[in-house]
Design an enzyme around this catalytic site. Structure first.
Site, short mmCIF file in Angstrom:
data_model
loop_
_atom_site.label_atom_id
_atom_site.label_comp_id
_atom_site.label_asym_id
_atom_site.label_seq_id
_atom_site.Cartn_x
_atom_site.Cartn_y
_atom_site.Cartn_z
N ALA A 1 1.25 3.48 4.80
CA ALA A 1 0.85 2.08 4.98
C ALA A 1 1.51 1.25 3.88
O ALA A 1 2.10 1.80 2.96
CB ALA A 1 -0.67 1.94 4.87
N LYS A 2 1.42 -0.04 3.98
CA LYS A 2 1.89 -0.92 2.90
C LYS A 2 1.20 -2.27 3.04
O LYS A 2 0.82 -2.66 4.16
CB LYS A 2 3.42 -1.12 2.99
#
Ligand code: NAD
Length: 419
Positions: A107-108
């Protein structure tokens, strides 16, 4: 940096995945699944500024894939943060966790802003608002953020406090990693991505028959990753001949003492103020004659316009995506060995995993244990990637992608996720 029409970071990430999917002969269905983000969130982040006005920032959280464990990835505060950047970085995190075989997905997150233009109070309020905006899709077993460009351990402490106090979770250190030691952080987390990059650089040197003691190294970026890479590789006996930060750098064929550089550097002072070498620009540092070049600042610095100038024998990607897709082809043709970001800077997510495990167990590890386990995981991952590259006659990047993508696909299949 050189002007270029090279691929964007997202195009580079997708092109590298596409090549891997072809080599692994994956089905169209699996390819579609892993090529897209699973969930993308864009949210307004309103902040009351010190002067009393209300400013609206745009925040993002992209969750790419969680087949192998909870989503994991940093939060970036940067003027260039946007949905495409966040998508690319989220995808890289999936492959990074997989290639070093830790139980996380990818994720980011990010907020588009220049953090240096905000006061500490404004950054605190912004972090709390951003946490609030994404809190319904994160969780200790669901999605665990961390620091990235423009954020640090202080940001993570605010985030943890906001999450615990507004969601009825109470003290929840496992919601973020990269925290200060006083707020449930792990020893060794800050040094980890740079230390890991330096360790794989030494492994690559030995593979090429070069003794790390006396090998020459140039490092672009002297922040968390570049600074620790410099300290660690110097400890290993290598000679740092050039180092830079946003204000340019210094170059000295006799070697730059990193300890002396740091001792002379006041808070916020630039590397170029140190009198231990000749001035060098951030463009020229990429073309320095050396054994190892570590771009450890920002993305897309080695492009089709300047890749031919690289004189290093090994490029270790300390930053995320510092080499564009087009430049990667040039370096490959030149015979430059590139240790890809998903392996080279994975030390950060590895010690984040240790921090998360310590938080869940409510048991702190000593620094020696952290570094020992980090070195074990990095060495094992390097060996698997090296072996696959040799057996399949592909580059280290192609090999790292094939190992990572293969593991993610295996997890999707074995979980019966698509029936
Ligand atoms: P940082 O903010 O601590 O340091 C960045 C360094 O790069 C600073 O020295 C800065 O002066 C320099 N810099 C910034 N813009 C530059 C430019 N245009 N040209 C040359 N130098 C420039 O950031 P960091 O945490 O060290 O992250 C650096 C890179 O490593 C990023 O790509 C980040 O995504 C990646 N990364 C960070 C971590 C982590 O845990 N911090 C982990 C893995 C990967």
């Amino acid at each position: 940096m050189a002007a270029t029409t090279d691929s964007t970071m997202l195009q580079t990430a997708r092109a590298m995945l596409k090549n891997s999917v072809t080599r692994l002969t994956l089905s169209r269905e699996l390819t579609e699944l892993i090529s897209h983000s699973w969930r993308e969130l864009t949210a307004a982040v309103p902040v009351r500024m010190d002067d009393g006005t209300l400013r609206l920032f745009e925040g993002y959280r992209v969750q790419h894939n969680a087949a192998r464990g909870p989503y994991k990835g940093g939060i970036r505060y940067h003027p260039n943060a946007d949905l495409d950047h966040t998508r690319a970085l989220a995808m890289l995190m999936t492959w990074k966790s997989a290639v070093v075989d830790i139980p996380f997905g990818g994720a980011k997150g990010g907020v588009a802003l220049d953090p240096s233009a905000l006061s500490l109070g404004e950054l605190n309020r912004l972090t709390r608002r951003y946490c609030d905006a994404i809190s319904h899709i994160i969780g200790v077993n669901r999605d665990i953020p961390a620091p990235d460009l423009g954020t640090n351990s202080q940001t993570m402490a605010w985030f943890m406090d906001a999450y615990g106090s507004t969601n009825g979770h109470g003290y929840t250190p496992g919601i973020v990693t990269g925290k200060p030691i006083e707020a449930g952080g792990s020893y060794g987390r800050e040094a980890a991505p740079g230390r890991g990059a330096a360790m794989v650089a030494c492994m690559a040197l030995r593979d090429m028959g070069i003794d790390p003691r006396g090998a020459t190294v140039a490092i672009q970026g002297f922040g968390q990753v570049g600074g620790w890479a410099a300290r660690t590789i110097e400890e290993q006996g290598a000679k740092v001949v050039a180092v830079s930060d946003i204000g340019g750098g210094i170059y000295n064929t006799k070697g730059i003492s990193i300890a002396a550089l740091e001792a002379s550097k006041g808070p916020g002072q630039l590397v170029s103020a140190f009198r231990g070498g000749d001035p060098i620009t951030n463009e020229d540092i990429l073309a320095v004659k050396c054994d190892v070049l570590i771009p450890a600042a920002i993305e897309n610095v080695i492009t089709s316009s300047n890749a031919a100038n690289v004189q290093a024998r090994i490029v270790v990607e300390g930053a995320n995506s510092p080499v564009t897709y087009e430049a990667d082809q040039v370096l490959k043709e030149k015979g430059v060995v590139v240790i890809p970001d998903i392996l080279a800077n994975a030390g950060g997510v590895i010690v984040s995993y240790f921090e998360w495990a310590q938080n869940i167990q409510v048991f702190r590890w000593e620094l020696e244990r952290v570094n020992h386990e980090l070195d074990t995981i990095m060495s094992r991952a390097y060996a698997v990637v090296r072996e696959t590259a040799k057996n399949e006659r592909v580059s280290m990047r192609e090999s790292a992608y094939d190992v990572a993508v293969g593991r993610v696909v295996k997890a999707i299949q074995v979980r019966g996720f698509v029936s």
